[in-house]
Design a protein around this motif. Sequence first.
Motif, short mmCIF file in Angstrom:
data_model
loop_
_atom_site.label_atom_id
_atom_site.label_comp_id
_atom_site.label_asym_id
_atom_site.label_seq_id
_atom_site.Cartn_x
_atom_site.Cartn_y
_atom_site.Cartn_z
N MET A 302 0.84 -1.18 0.00
CA MET A 302 0.00 0.00 0.00
C MET A 302 0.88 1.24 0.00
SD MET A 302 -2.76 -1.55 -0.04
CE MET A 302 -3.78 -0.11 -0.10
N SER A 303 0.33 2.33 -0.54
CA SER A 303 1.14 3.55 -0.66
C SER A 303 1.63 4.02 0.70
CB SER A 303 0.33 4.64 -1.34
OG SER A 303 -0.81 4.94 -0.60
N ARG A 304 0.84 3.77 1.74
CA ARG A 304 1.24 4.18 3.08
C ARG A 304 2.54 3.48 3.51
NH1 ARG A 304 -2.84 3.33 8.06
NH2 ARG A 304 -2.01 1.25 7.83
N SER A 305 2.63 2.19 3.20
CA SER A 305 3.85 1.46 3.58
C SER A 305 5.04 1.97 2.79
CB SER A 305 3.69 -0.04 3.29
OG SER A 305 2.45 -0.49 3.68
N ILE A 306 4.81 2.36 1.53
CA ILE A 306 5.92 2.81 0.71
C ILE A 306 6.43 4.16 1.21
CG2 ILE A 306 6.66 3.35 -1.65
CD1 ILE A 306 4.54 1.47 -2.66
N ILE A 307 5.51 5.02 1.65
CA ILE A 307 5.94 6.32 2.18
C ILE A 307 6.78 6.12 3.43
CG2 ILE A 307 5.11 8.43 3.31
CD1 ILE A 307 2.90 8.58 1.29
N SER A 308 6.34 5.22 4.30
CA SER A 308 7.13 5.02 5.52
C SER A 308 8.47 4.38 5.20
CB SER A 308 6.34 4.19 6.54
OG SER A 308 6.21 2.88 6.09
N LEU A 309 8.48 3.54 4.18
CA LEU A 309 9.74 2.92 3.75
C LEU A 309 10.70 3.99 3.23
CD1 LEU A 309 10.75 -0.01 3.40
CD2 LEU A 309 9.96 0.09 1.07
N PHE A 310 10.15 4.90 2.45
CA PHE A 310 10.96 5.98 1.88
C PHE A 310 11.54 6.86 2.99
CE2 PHE A 310 11.12 10.41 0.40
CZ PHE A 310 12.03 10.29 -0.62
N LEU A 311 10.69 7.23 3.96
CA LEU A 311 11.16 8.11 5.03
C LEU A 311 12.19 7.40 5.91
CD1 LEU A 311 7.87 9.89 6.04
CD2 LEU A 311 9.80 10.85 4.82
N GLN A 312 11.99 6.10 6.08
CA GLN A 312 12.93 5.32 6.87
C GLN A 312 14.32 5.33 6.24
OE1 GLN A 312 11.21 1.52 7.36
NE2 GLN A 312 12.61 0.90 8.96
N LEU A 313 14.35 5.13 4.93
CA LEU A 313 15.63 5.13 4.22
C LEU A 313 16.26 6.52 4.24
CD1 LEU A 313 14.81 3.02 1.08
CD2 LEU A 313 16.47 2.46 2.80
N ARG A 314 15.42 7.52 4.11
CA ARG A 314 15.92 8.88 4.01
C ARG A 314 16.51 9.35 5.33
NH1 ARG A 314 13.87 13.85 5.05
NH2 ARG A 314 14.63 15.50 3.70
N ASP A 315 15.87 8.97 6.42
CA ASP A 315 16.29 9.49 7.70
C ASP A 315 17.38 8.68 8.37
OD1 ASP A 315 14.48 11.46 7.32
OD2 ASP A 315 12.88 10.48 8.43
N SER A 316 17.65 7.47 7.84
CA SER A 316 18.60 6.62 8.56
C SER A 316 20.02 7.14 8.47
CB SER A 316 18.50 5.19 8.04
OG SER A 316 18.67 5.20 6.65
N GLN A 317 20.51 7.39 7.28
CA GLN A 317 21.89 7.84 7.12
C GLN A 317 21.91 8.91 6.04
OE1 GLN A 317 25.18 7.14 8.00
NE2 GLN A 317 24.49 6.10 9.84
N LYS A 318 22.38 10.06 6.38
CA LYS A 318 22.29 11.15 5.42
C LYS A 318 23.40 11.12 4.37
CE LYS A 318 19.14 13.35 8.08
NZ LYS A 318 17.77 13.55 7.76
N ASP A 319 24.41 10.27 4.59
CA ASP A 319 25.58 10.34 3.70
C ASP A 319 25.47 9.43 2.48
OD1 ASP A 319 26.33 11.70 5.91
OD2 ASP A 319 27.55 10.07 6.71
N TYR A 320 24.41 8.68 2.38
CA TYR A 320 24.32 7.74 1.27
C TYR A 320 23.13 8.06 0.38
CZ TYR A 320 27.58 5.07 4.08
OH TYR A 320 28.66 4.69 4.81
N TRP A 321 23.28 7.69 -0.85
CA TRP A 321 22.16 7.85 -1.78
C TRP A 321 21.33 6.57 -1.76
CZ3 TRP A 321 21.43 4.53 -5.91
CH2 TRP A 321 22.49 3.66 -6.18
N PHE A 322 20.14 6.62 -2.25
CA PHE A 322 19.33 5.42 -2.45
C PHE A 322 18.26 5.71 -3.49
CE2 PHE A 322 15.31 6.57 -0.55
CZ PHE A 322 15.65 7.59 0.31
N SER A 323 17.68 4.67 -4.02
CA SER A 323 16.58 4.87 -4.95
C SER A 323 15.46 3.88 -4.64
CB SER A 323 17.04 4.70 -6.39
OG SER A 323 16.89 3.37 -6.78
N LEU A 324 14.27 4.30 -4.96
CA LEU A 324 13.08 3.47 -4.70
C LEU A 324 12.19 3.55 -5.94
CD1 LEU A 324 11.18 3.45 -1.37
CD2 LEU A 324 9.88 3.62 -3.45
N SER A 325 11.87 2.41 -6.54
CA SER A 325 10.99 2.37 -7.70
C SER A 325 9.82 1.45 -7.39
CB SER A 325 11.71 1.84 -8.93
OG SER A 325 12.98 2.40 -9.03
N ALA A 326 8.69 1.75 -7.97
CA ALA A 326 7.53 0.90 -7.74
C ALA A 326 6.69 0.81 -9.01
CB ALA A 326 6.69 1.43 -6.59
N LYS A 327 6.05 -0.35 -9.15
CA LYS A 327 5.13 -0.56 -10.28
C LYS A 327 3.75 -0.85 -9.71
CE LYS A 327 8.77 -2.83 -12.84
NZ LYS A 327 9.31 -4.15 -13.11
#
Lengths: 350, 136
Positions: A302-327
């Motif tokens: 669900m979109s709600r889980s994806i948003i929390s996943l995105f924020l989790q990745l974003r807030d964990s470590q600021k020094d790394y890049w990451f990408s998230l794709s969904a279909k």
Amino acid sequence: MFLSQSQTIRSSPCYFTHLELPTEIDPKNVSKRRKPFSSISSNAACHTVDMILPHELWEVVKSSITPESLQTEYHKVTMTLLEVISGDFFNYYIKTGNIFLLSEGRPHIDNRFSLKDGILRLELDKPTYERCGLTGRAIPSLGRKHIKSRYVIELNLRLAQMVRGKKGFDRIVWAFTRVLNEPVKWLFYDFHRGQKSRGEGTTCPIEHQNSVLCECILSIQNIPNAVVPIAKSSGAMKDQDYQEQLLEWLGLLSMDSPRVQTTDKVDKYICRYEVPCMSTQDAEDKAAPQQLVHVQVQGLMMSRSIISLFLQLRDSQKDYWFSLSAKSFEGNAYSILCTQGRETLVWELD
Amino acid sequence: MSEEAVDTHAPALSKAQRPQAASILHSSTLRLPQWTYFHLRLFTLSTESPAHDAVTARKNLNTAMMRYLGIIGSSISIDILKLDNLDLWVRVPRESGGAFHEAVSAWIGQGDMKYLVKAKDDWLVKLSDSNGQDMF
């Protein structure tokens, strides 16, 4: 090129946005009208989510990204539409609870039904729509222009008059008894799962329907020696070719293609793909290959889980890049890339 | 230049502009992608699975293009992005996508081999052969 112009069908466009997110985002109060969250929440449910991140970042977040923490348990169930709007299921899940339902069927081709926020959406072809006797509206179809061949009926089942005995509701019951009366395969997600207790010894209505409880499948793939072509300068991001090449590179990583690795020494006859390169300075930066991890989540997300996943990745470590794709189930897709400086690139594909 | 403009305006924004607002630096629409991507699967009637490596696959595709468009067909560049047993992911220039689709669909190789087009899309991240329908 070698065939007439009519053969080259116009492709669907890709909307690219380069934006800067604020440093602090409250996970409980995310603005869903703003990018990139608007692109996530515009697709209610996705079937595949791909994350690509450096190995160092994965070591930090891997304990918190598990099927349990994502809360992605969903049910597979076979029901008729009449069963959805009758009995305990209707009262417990639709009138008082909040669920998401999605039926089998290809978008723009089959009859498909979905239920979100109490609104039942029926997407039908013309003959079925005409037999239903419910009011809807025509939607554009993939075929000829100006010919109405597909219709959508939207029914808000949470309205006070949507109860047995009322005229409007009885018409829906009639349509679901006489016309749309075949059993349909559904995916079912309960937003209030675990929150509402019905008392000891009783079971949820979904368990009476011979449903199967499923969980999203997490698969992790290591990509050693990958060249990372993310440009440091934001001027490079304005180059449309670069935007496209970066998206292609993300796609290659998501399908675990060997072409993105430095160790891949394939002949030009077989593949001429080269990782994009912007300037000489970037070329020096990318000389050092990184070890990447590709995490794929398959299941009803669900979109709600994806948003929390995105924020989790974003807030964990600021020094790394990451990408998230969904279909998504509608055939749409999006990719979000967060660079080291927390600049965000969003590609939306309809 | 434009991102500097956004930065300098940032402090002067009214209260209505939430602190959570993301500032958009640049946006564009990509209308003409360079490539078309295909997911093909080798299908055969014979009981033993055929040898399928990158060179064989490239040769098969080349034969298909040659048969369909002659010598011109062989000049269309085909890039094999991934090969996984019988599955094959390729990209061709978008203008030749239609020609490639038709050539591959028409081709039948030795031992009744043929390629099934599982998916086709102009964007690689969108390429999906079932659109989640296998989940039900």
